[in-house]
Motif scaffolding. Structure first.
Motif, mmCIF file in Angstrom:
data_model
loop_
_atom_site.group_PDB
_atom_site.id
_atom_site.type_symbol
_atom_site.label_atom_id
_atom_site.label_comp_id
_atom_site.label_asym_id
_atom_site.label_seq_id
_atom_site.Cartn_x
_atom_site.Cartn_y
_atom_site.Cartn_z
ATOM 1 N N THR A 146 0.753 -1.215 -0.353
ATOM 2 C CA THR A 146 -0.085 0.236 -0.177
ATOM 3 C C THR A 146 1.296 1.469 0.037
ATOM 4 O O THR A 146 1.936 1.354 0.084
ATOM 5 N N GLN A 147 0.736 2.178 -0.664
ATOM 6 C CA GLN A 147 1.481 3.399 -1.241
ATOM 7 C C GLN A 147 1.132 4.576 0.373
ATOM 8 O O GLN A 147 0.001 3.941 1.140
ATOM 9 N N ALA A 148 2.312 5.054 0.875
ATOM 10 C CA ALA A 148 2.437 4.965 2.235
ATOM 11 C C ALA A 148 2.686 6.439 2.212
ATOM 12 O O ALA A 148 3.269 7.100 1.521
ATOM 13 N N VAL A 149 2.218 7.238 3.486
ATOM 14 C CA VAL A 149 2.583 8.393 3.353
ATOM 15 C C VAL A 149 3.383 9.264 5.298
ATOM 16 O O VAL A 149 2.476 8.794 5.624
ATOM 17 N N THR A 150 4.268 9.765 5.451
ATOM 18 C CA THR A 150 4.210 9.915 6.559
ATOM 19 C C THR A 150 3.906 11.196 7.275
ATOM 20 O O THR A 150 4.696 12.355 6.520
ATOM 21 N N LEU A 151 3.777 11.605 8.381
ATOM 22 C CA LEU A 151 3.678 12.738 9.715
ATOM 23 C C LEU A 151 4.715 13.047 10.018
ATOM 24 O O LEU A 151 4.659 12.043 11.295
ATOM 25 N N ASP A 152 5.830 14.063 9.605
ATOM 26 C CA ASP A 152 6.339 13.872 10.677
ATOM 27 C C ASP A 152 6.056 14.109 12.078
ATOM 28 O O ASP A 152 5.148 15.015 12.346
ATOM 29 N N GLN A 153 7.474 14.455 13.340
ATOM 30 C CA GLN A 153 6.969 15.112 14.270
ATOM 31 C C GLN A 153 7.321 16.626 13.639
ATOM 32 O O GLN A 153 7.516 17.446 12.824
ATOM 33 N N PRO A 154 6.564 17.690 14.773
ATOM 34 C CA PRO A 154 5.828 19.191 14.331
ATOM 35 C C PRO A 154 6.816 19.804 14.252
ATOM 36 O O PRO A 154 8.172 19.994 15.428
ATOM 37 N N ASP A 155 7.033 20.688 13.338
ATOM 38 C CA ASP A 155 8.435 21.828 13.656
ATOM 39 C C ASP A 155 7.572 22.702 14.553
ATOM 40 O O ASP A 155 6.647 22.855 14.676
ATOM 41 N N ASP A 156 8.539 24.491 14.658
ATOM 42 C CA ASP A 156 7.937 25.618 15.480
ATOM 43 C C ASP A 156 7.186 25.836 14.244
ATOM 44 O O ASP A 156 5.704 26.215 15.370
ATOM 45 N N ARG A 157 6.306 25.734 13.142
ATOM 46 C CA ARG A 157 4.988 26.734 12.554
ATOM 47 C C ARG A 157 4.083 26.023 12.886
ATOM 48 O O ARG A 157 2.884 26.416 13.279
ATOM 49 N N LEU A 158 3.757 24.404 13.232
ATOM 50 C CA LEU A 158 2.986 23.377 12.848
ATOM 51 C C LEU A 158 2.701 23.904 14.731
ATOM 52 O O LEU A 158 1.349 23.497 14.672
ATOM 53 N N LEU A 159 4.188 23.084 15.180
ATOM 54 C CA LEU A 159 3.523 23.184 16.538
ATOM 55 C C LEU A 159 2.374 24.410 17.055
ATOM 56 O O LEU A 159 1.850 23.773 18.264
ATOM 57 N N ALA A 160 3.194 25.658 17.175
ATOM 58 C CA ALA A 160 2.779 26.517 17.459
ATOM 59 C C ALA A 160 1.152 27.051 17.114
ATOM 60 O O ALA A 160 0.346 27.294 17.834
ATOM 61 N N ALA A 161 0.641 26.882 15.844
ATOM 62 C CA ALA A 161 -0.870 26.165 14.859
ATOM 63 C C ALA A 161 -1.303 25.774 16.229
ATOM 64 O O ALA A 161 -2.934 25.717 16.440
ATOM 65 N N VAL A 162 -0.728 24.444 15.853
ATOM 66 C CA VAL A 162 -1.523 23.421 16.522
ATOM 67 C C VAL A 162 -1.593 23.983 18.188
ATOM 68 O O VAL A 162 -3.155 23.419 18.705
ATOM 69 N N VAL A 163 -0.834 23.981 19.012
ATOM 70 C CA VAL A 163 -1.194 24.929 20.449
ATOM 71 C C VAL A 163 -2.456 25.852 20.383
ATOM 72 O O VAL A 163 -3.210 25.959 21.116
ATOM 73 N N ALA A 164 -2.377 26.845 20.085
ATOM 74 C CA ALA A 164 -3.381 27.900 19.341
ATOM 75 C C ALA A 164 -4.851 26.752 18.960
ATOM 76 O O ALA A 164 -5.971 27.880 19.768
ATOM 77 N N LYS A 165 -4.241 25.833 18.179
ATOM 78 C CA LYS A 165 -5.786 25.380 18.222
ATOM 79 C C LYS A 165 -6.484 25.023 19.502
ATOM 80 O O LYS A 165 -7.873 25.037 19.472
ATOM 81 N N LEU A 166 -5.397 24.182 20.035
ATOM 82 C CA LEU A 166 -5.784 23.812 21.034
ATOM 83 C C LEU A 166 -6.459 24.929 22.592
ATOM 84 O O LEU A 166 -7.773 24.370 23.390
ATOM 85 N N PHE A 167 -5.549 25.694 22.287
ATOM 86 C CA PHE A 167 -7.240 26.499 23.172
ATOM 87 C C PHE A 167 -8.210 27.045 22.428
ATOM 88 O O PHE A 167 -8.833 26.927 23.275
ATOM 89 N N ALA A 168 -7.917 27.054 20.903
ATOM 90 C CA ALA A 168 -9.370 27.674 20.772
ATOM 91 C C ALA A 168 -10.478 26.011 21.337
ATOM 92 O O ALA A 168 -11.820 27.313 21.092
ATOM 93 N N ASP A 169 -9.887 25.052 20.585
ATOM 94 C CA ASP A 169 -10.954 24.670 21.195
ATOM 95 C C ASP A 169 -11.827 24.350 22.286
ATOM 96 O O ASP A 169 -12.561 23.675 22.859
ATOM 97 N N ARG A 170 -11.197 25.023 23.376
ATOM 98 C CA ARG A 170 -11.460 25.134 25.068
ATOM 99 C C ARG A 170 -12.241 26.283 24.744
ATOM 100 O O ARG A 170 -12.251 26.974 26.150
ATOM 101 N N GLN A 171 -12.368 27.217 23.977
ATOM 102 C CA GLN A 171 -12.772 29.129 23.588
ATOM 103 C C GLN A 171 -11.645 29.680 24.673
ATOM 104 O O GLN A 171 -12.131 30.880 25.140
ATOM 105 N N LEU A 172 -10.546 29.981 24.285
ATOM 106 C CA LEU A 172 -9.282 29.700 25.229
ATOM 107 C C LEU A 172 -8.533 31.160 23.866
ATOM 108 O O LEU A 172 -8.346 29.947 22.951
ATOM 109 N N MET A 173 -7.961 32.136 24.480
ATOM 110 C CA MET A 173 -7.354 33.209 23.123
ATOM 111 C C MET A 173 -6.740 33.551 23.610
ATOM 112 O O MET A 173 -5.672 34.819 23.795
ATOM 113 N N PRO A 174 -5.163 32.700 23.989
ATOM 114 C CA PRO A 174 -3.965 33.354 24.274
ATOM 115 C C PRO A 174 -2.777 34.722 23.783
ATOM 116 O O PRO A 174 -3.386 33.932 22.340
ATOM 117 N N GLY A 175 -2.354 35.336 24.030
ATOM 118 C CA GLY A 175 -1.436 36.102 23.539
ATOM 119 C C GLY A 175 -0.557 35.326 22.264
ATOM 120 O O GLY A 175 -0.671 34.520 22.887
#
Length: 234
Positions: A146-175
């Motif tokens: 089966t054709q496979a594709v890998t998601l790597d460990q997050p870089d800084d840009r991705l990690l920052a976006a994910v942290v912001a999204k996780l806060f937003a999922d909880r209705q929180l908006m830190p600076g």
């Protein structure tokens, strides 16, 4: 002393739409393949990545686009395989059924039926197919083909976006300064991001405080003092 309030475990509803998925070099190829799913080789794809890398999110994105049903590999033994095979399917955590003969046989039949019916199959796992240690040889050969594709460990840009999204999922908006502070000091994984955001949310509720850099430092067991000293020396 700061008063602490009772914390209720209210449900957190993660946003799993395509617009909520941040693209970075760590996941760009996976996104390209998910969006171009009609061109998958053999009409199937294995989405590989560590826990919390975004496999489930992308699986939901693809399910919304293709009309696929999502099922855990561990639940296949008790599933109605012919019914599942009447449309595209996502099977999650295939690497976790190693040695589970009933689940492996169910996946083998599902794989064959889905493709025979002209539909598409997406499977997810933490490791590449040759490391799944499947005991059913016919299934193992099909998964390794089966054709496979890998998601790597997050870089800084991705990690920052994910942290912001996780806060937003909880209705929180830190600076942005708070998010940047966390990204610079936290463990480099999306699971760590999820745990850290949950701990900060609990502490903010308990102390009736907004989510700020000082609160983040407290939760991480760190002090602002080193940063202030660094600023004075610059």
């Amino acid at each position: 002393m700061t008063s602490r309030q009772l914390i209720f475990n209210l449900p957190v509803r993660p946003a799993l739409g395509r617009d909520d998925f941040f693209v970075s070099p760590a996941n760009a190829m996976a996104v390209v393949l998910i969006e171009g799913w009609r061109d998958w080789a053999g009409r199937k794809l294995a989405l590989i990545g560590p826990a919390g890398a975004g496999k489930t999110h992308l699986a939901h994105v693809w399910a919304a686009a293709s009309g696929a049903r999502i099922v855990s590999a561990a639940d296949l033994a008790g599933a109605d395989i012919p019914a599942l095979a009447q449309g595209p399917v996502v099977v999650e955590d295939v690497d976790k059924i190693s040695g589970n003969r009933a689940a492996e046989e169910a996946l083998f039949h599902l794989h064959n039926l889905v493709l025979a019916e002209g539909h598409f199959l997406l499977v997810t796992a933490a490791r590449e197919p040759h490391l799944w240690r499947l005991s059913l040889p016919d299934l193992a050969s099909r998964m390794m083909g089966t054709q496979a594709v890998t998601l790597d460990q997050p870089d800084d840009r991705l990690l920052a976006a994910v942290v912001a999204k996780l806060f937003a999922d909880r209705q929180l908006m830190p600076g942005p300064e708070t998010v940047a502070y966390l990204v610079a000091r936290m463990d480099r994984s999306l699971d760590a991001a999820r745990d850290l955001v949950a701990r900060i949310d609990r502490e903010a509720l308990a102390q009736k405080r907004p989510v700020t850099r000082p609160l983040a430092a407290e939760v991480m067991g760190q002090s602002e003092l080193p940063d202030l000293l660094d600023m004075g020396q610059s």
